[in-house]
Design a protein around this motif. Structure first.
Motif, mmCIF file in Angstrom:
data_model
loop_
_atom_site.group_PDB
_atom_site.id
_atom_site.type_symbol
_atom_site.label_atom_id
_atom_site.label_comp_id
_atom_site.label_asym_id
_atom_site.label_seq_id
_atom_site.Cartn_x
_atom_site.Cartn_y
_atom_site.Cartn_z
ATOM 1 N N ARG A 133 32.504 43.494 30.072
ATOM 2 C CA ARG A 133 33.760 44.291 30.599
ATOM 3 C C ARG A 133 34.307 44.002 31.975
ATOM 4 N NH1 ARG A 133 36.285 47.490 27.448
ATOM 5 N NH2 ARG A 133 37.160 48.153 29.071
ATOM 6 N N GLN A 134 35.314 44.142 32.040
ATOM 7 C CA GLN A 134 36.106 43.821 33.612
ATOM 8 C C GLN A 134 36.207 45.098 34.148
ATOM 9 O OE1 GLN A 134 39.478 41.367 32.681
ATOM 10 N NE2 GLN A 134 38.313 39.540 33.056
ATOM 11 N N VAL A 135 36.423 45.230 35.438
ATOM 12 C CA VAL A 135 36.823 46.313 36.281
ATOM 13 C C VAL A 135 37.636 45.967 37.560
ATOM 14 C CG1 VAL A 135 34.403 46.481 37.764
ATOM 15 C CG2 VAL A 135 35.663 48.581 37.100
ATOM 16 N N SER A 136 38.490 46.877 37.920
ATOM 17 C CA SER A 136 39.182 46.541 39.127
ATOM 18 C C SER A 136 38.800 47.413 40.133
ATOM 19 C CB SER A 136 40.823 47.133 38.633
ATOM 20 O OG SER A 136 41.599 46.828 39.838
ATOM 21 N N LEU A 137 38.577 46.771 41.264
ATOM 22 C CA LEU A 137 37.905 47.320 42.609
ATOM 23 C C LEU A 137 38.524 46.897 43.701
ATOM 24 C CD1 LEU A 137 34.260 46.495 41.551
ATOM 25 C CD2 LEU A 137 35.232 48.534 41.503
ATOM 26 N N PRO A 138 38.441 47.772 44.817
ATOM 27 C CA PRO A 138 39.026 47.444 45.942
ATOM 28 C C PRO A 138 38.259 46.327 46.644
ATOM 29 C CG PRO A 138 37.996 49.556 46.286
ATOM 30 C CD PRO A 138 38.077 49.212 44.831
ATOM 31 N N ILE A 139 39.161 45.530 47.526
ATOM 32 C CA ILE A 139 38.348 44.176 47.740
ATOM 33 C C ILE A 139 38.708 44.152 49.362
ATOM 34 C CG2 ILE A 139 38.661 42.812 46.006
ATOM 35 C CD1 ILE A 139 41.085 41.668 46.909
ATOM 36 N N ASN A 140 37.736 43.419 50.204
ATOM 37 C CA ASN A 140 37.846 43.188 51.550
ATOM 38 C C ASN A 140 38.512 41.876 51.852
ATOM 39 O OD1 ASN A 140 35.941 41.232 51.275
ATOM 40 N ND2 ASN A 140 34.210 42.255 51.784
ATOM 41 N N GLU A 141 38.541 41.524 53.147
ATOM 42 C CA GLU A 141 39.398 40.026 53.537
ATOM 43 C C GLU A 141 38.957 38.999 52.801
ATOM 44 O OE1 GLU A 141 39.379 40.240 57.707
ATOM 45 O OE2 GLU A 141 40.747 41.900 58.154
ATOM 46 N N LEU A 142 37.601 39.038 52.581
ATOM 47 C CA LEU A 142 36.967 37.847 51.938
ATOM 48 C C LEU A 142 37.125 37.787 50.291
ATOM 49 C CD1 LEU A 142 33.502 37.818 53.602
ATOM 50 C CD2 LEU A 142 35.516 36.530 54.220
ATOM 51 N N GLY A 143 37.851 39.003 49.897
ATOM 52 C CA GLY A 143 38.003 38.973 48.208
ATOM 53 C C GLY A 143 36.862 39.724 47.664
ATOM 54 N N GLU A 144 35.977 40.161 48.270
ATOM 55 C CA GLU A 144 34.794 40.695 47.641
ATOM 56 C C GLU A 144 35.053 42.364 47.455
ATOM 57 O OE1 GLU A 144 31.996 39.534 50.709
ATOM 58 O OE2 GLU A 144 31.746 37.547 49.607
ATOM 59 N N PRO A 145 34.193 42.875 46.561
ATOM 60 C CA PRO A 145 34.338 44.459 46.583
ATOM 61 C C PRO A 145 34.086 44.936 47.960
ATOM 62 C CG PRO A 145 32.874 43.561 44.630
ATOM 63 C CD PRO A 145 33.225 42.364 45.674
ATOM 64 N N ASP A 146 35.055 45.747 48.254
ATOM 65 C CA ASP A 146 34.859 46.547 49.460
ATOM 66 C C ASP A 146 34.202 47.698 49.653
ATOM 67 O OD1 ASP A 146 35.217 47.353 51.953
ATOM 68 O OD2 ASP A 146 37.283 46.976 52.362
ATOM 69 N N PHE A 147 32.780 47.762 49.610
ATOM 70 C CA PHE A 147 31.862 48.867 49.564
ATOM 71 C C PHE A 147 31.936 49.653 50.731
ATOM 72 C CE2 PHE A 147 29.880 45.995 46.503
ATOM 73 C CZ PHE A 147 29.427 46.944 45.399
ATOM 74 N N ASP A 148 32.422 49.227 51.810
ATOM 75 C CA ASP A 148 32.601 49.976 53.098
ATOM 76 C C ASP A 148 33.824 50.913 52.980
ATOM 77 O OD1 ASP A 148 30.399 48.933 54.286
ATOM 78 O OD2 ASP A 148 31.702 47.309 55.427
ATOM 79 N N PHE A 149 34.910 50.352 52.245
ATOM 80 C CA PHE A 149 36.085 51.188 51.875
ATOM 81 C C PHE A 149 35.724 52.378 50.864
ATOM 82 C CE2 PHE A 149 39.618 52.239 49.145
ATOM 83 C CZ PHE A 149 40.532 52.581 49.981
ATOM 84 N N MET A 150 35.014 51.945 49.977
ATOM 85 C CA MET A 150 34.715 53.235 48.969
ATOM 86 C C MET A 150 33.808 54.037 49.629
ATOM 87 S SD MET A 150 33.207 50.529 45.682
ATOM 88 C CE MET A 150 33.931 48.746 45.567
ATOM 89 N N GLU A 151 32.830 53.632 50.561
ATOM 90 C CA GLU A 151 31.988 54.757 50.923
ATOM 91 C C GLU A 151 32.848 55.507 51.939
ATOM 92 O OE1 GLU A 151 28.431 55.020 54.455
ATOM 93 O OE2 GLU A 151 28.625 53.134 53.228
ATOM 94 N N SER A 152 33.815 55.017 52.707
ATOM 95 C CA SER A 152 34.608 55.984 53.898
ATOM 96 C C SER A 152 35.569 56.736 52.880
ATOM 97 C CB SER A 152 35.631 54.877 54.645
ATOM 98 O OG SER A 152 34.474 54.227 55.556
#
Length: 227
Positions: A133-152
């Protein structure tokens, strides 16, 4: 923080997260306990964050904390903050950057991603199906899942909720400042009274329902329900 202003990207779940089968334990072989010294027993239930009971800790093969558990038939993702064991047909999803806040964010996103997909009895949400399955996630400047944003983002929501709850509690405390402890009802002396010696008695005027229009005055009748 605004989700709409954040860039998002679709990921294959198995490319970003490790998905594992959880060793199953039958509850008849476990000893349920009360208190904080046990371990969570997570099963295919949609209640109580997937935790069916707290059992005596033993030499079990535990699932790691800060992981997301899901079961085949209940088809619901639950973030688990502590070590836990599971029942049958349970799986977990792990990543080194999952913590309390990003885990709650991911739990919500993952559950939204399978809404209306028909997972449940007859079509279990198995590990192999989640891998594809696929999932849509917020990304950082590198195009990777932005875990810092999710946490904040989740920290902000929880802090705002806590502020609302604290304000409510302060108002409630203010209202009960004059609270007085009274004796228990079983310790109170009782006595029989004739009802008409204590209360006024009035016969109500009878009104036929068919002659009344719907409005904002309660019509009380010889009915057992709705007070």
């Amino acid at each position: 923080m605004n989700l709409e202003n954040k860039k998002w990207k679709v990921f294959l779940i198995s490319d970003e997260f490790k998905i594992s089968n959880s060793k199953p334990y039958h509850k008849t072989s476990l000893k349920e306990i009360k208190g904080k010294n046990g371990i969570s027993y997570v099963t295919r239930t949609n209640l109580n964050n997937g935790v069916e009971s707290i059992v005596e800790d033993n030499d079990y093969k535990k699932n790691q904390p800060n992981s997301i558990a899901f079961g085949a038939e209940n088809a619901t993702f639950f973030y688990q903050p502590n070590e836990y064991i599971t029942g049958n047909k349970m799986y977990n999803l792990t990543h080194k950057k999952i913590n309390k806040y990003s885990g709650l964010f991911l739990q919500t996103i993952l559950n939204q991603s399978i809404a209306g997909c028909g997972f449940g009895y007859g079509k279990g949400l198995t590990g192999s199906r989640v891998e594809r399955r696929q999932v849509s996630l917020p990304i950082n400047e590198l195009g990777e899942p932005d875990f810092d944003f999710m946490e904040s983002y989740m920290k902000e929501i929880i802090e705002n909720k806590s502020k609302i709850y604290n304000e409510y509690l302060l108002k409630r405390i203010e209202r009960i400042k004059n609270f007085k402890i009274v004796e228990h009802i079983n310790e109170k002396k009782w006595k029989e009274f004739k009802i008409l010696d204590i209360f006024n008695h009035t016969k109500g005027d009878q009104n036929q329902m068919s002659s009344l229009l719907v409005g904002n005055i309660p019509l009380v009748s010889a009915k057992n329900g709705n007070n």
